[in-house]
Design a protein around this motif. Sequence first.
Motif, mmCIF file in Angstrom:
data_model
loop_
_atom_site.group_PDB
_atom_site.id
_atom_site.type_symbol
_atom_site.label_atom_id
_atom_site.label_comp_id
_atom_site.label_asym_id
_atom_site.label_seq_id
_atom_site.Cartn_x
_atom_site.Cartn_y
_atom_site.Cartn_z
ATOM 1 N N TRP A 103 -20.226 8.073 -24.429
ATOM 2 C CA TRP A 103 -20.082 7.730 -25.390
ATOM 3 C C TRP A 103 -19.137 8.702 -26.688
ATOM 4 O O TRP A 103 -18.100 7.660 -26.655
ATOM 5 N N PHE A 106 -15.541 7.849 -24.807
ATOM 6 C CA PHE A 106 -15.046 6.560 -24.849
ATOM 7 C C PHE A 106 -14.479 6.417 -26.660
ATOM 8 O O PHE A 106 -13.118 5.862 -26.448
ATOM 9 N N ARG A 110 -10.486 5.988 -27.227
ATOM 10 C CA ARG A 110 -10.715 4.209 -28.625
ATOM 11 C C ARG A 110 -9.310 4.986 -29.091
ATOM 12 O O ARG A 110 -8.539 3.962 -29.735
ATOM 13 N N VAL A 144 -22.153 -0.309 -31.048
ATOM 14 C CA VAL A 144 -23.591 0.286 -30.453
ATOM 15 C C VAL A 144 -24.487 -0.102 -29.307
ATOM 16 O O VAL A 144 -24.457 0.487 -28.932
ATOM 17 N N TYR A 147 -22.907 -0.998 -26.253
ATOM 18 C CA TYR A 147 -22.092 0.022 -26.293
ATOM 19 C C TYR A 147 -23.484 0.117 -24.631
ATOM 20 O O TYR A 147 -23.726 0.649 -23.528
ATOM 21 N N PHE A 151 -23.761 0.864 -20.750
ATOM 22 C CA PHE A 151 -23.765 1.899 -20.106
ATOM 23 C C PHE A 151 -25.954 1.454 -19.299
ATOM 24 O O PHE A 151 -25.542 2.416 -18.330
#
Length: 314
Positions: A103, A106, A110, A144, A147, A151
């Motif tokens: 995370w 990422f 981003r 979130v 994500y 994952f």
Amino acid sequence: MDTEQELGSDYKVFSQKTITVTLIVILILFVIGTVWDQPLSQLVGNQNEWWAAIIQDMGAFPNVVLCFLGAEVIFQKGTRLQNRLLKYMTLLFSFMFGLTKTWDFFIEARSQMGQAFANAAKNLPVGAGNDYSFIVTNKELYFVVLYIIAFYLIHKAVQLAWLQKVSDRDLARLVIVGLAGIVIDTATGEILNQIKNIVSRPRPFMNLTKNEPFKSWFMVNGMLGSDDFASFPSGHTRCFSMALYFSLFVNNDNAKWKKIWKYIGFAYLIIGGFSRMVMEKHYLSDVAMAAFIGFLGIIVLVKLLHLEENKFDF
């Protein structure tokens, strides 16, 4: 088949020859950089190269993958524990570590890509920094959740397609490999960051576009605390160097794939390191020193723990 396995078990990614040649090449590049850093930077620097910007923004993932694989191996080990309390503690800890590590990468990637597109919209060099930052607000918590789901699916695929099929003996070796990889990433990152903070070398673009005087790596500025003065060594290149470790997750009997991952690791390190020079974020000596720190950390743990040997039967 027996002959193949015997040859495979003798193959070492980090042989004495590989170690010696790699260290000599790094030393030569470091010396070249020390002498010709500034003209080389002027020759290759171009912050408008999209390929280098993409590697800058999204390519520093090898250390994250390394930690993710380590967490996945520990998770699988946890599923085989007899003690229920320890089992569930291990599963929770390893899952959360992999989730938060990826995370963090990422969000950073981003934000970096957002900077590149913001620069492009203003006809500015795509590799230049700006104030853009990707932030998840309370109104975007769904992001979130998505994500975490993504994952979990990747985590499940790794467990089902690979780790659940690994024998207890091979998994024991992978646990050591995974833990060592996490230690290598943490230790080399700490060493590099402290050197970076103390030296505080101006980045190439400061010299090329902002009239900041050129300074070699041995001209220590002290702890300035500015990202514009964080050239030596290259943090991204250290991350790229962690790709050299991927071959350790391959079974020692599989020489073919160990060789493939070895060459992929070195190729990625070279391309990634060069991209940092193109982006005017680092000099050649910065890249060479970062490669040395990463490579040194890998070699020390590989040899100290006999990671290319079948000695992990617990």
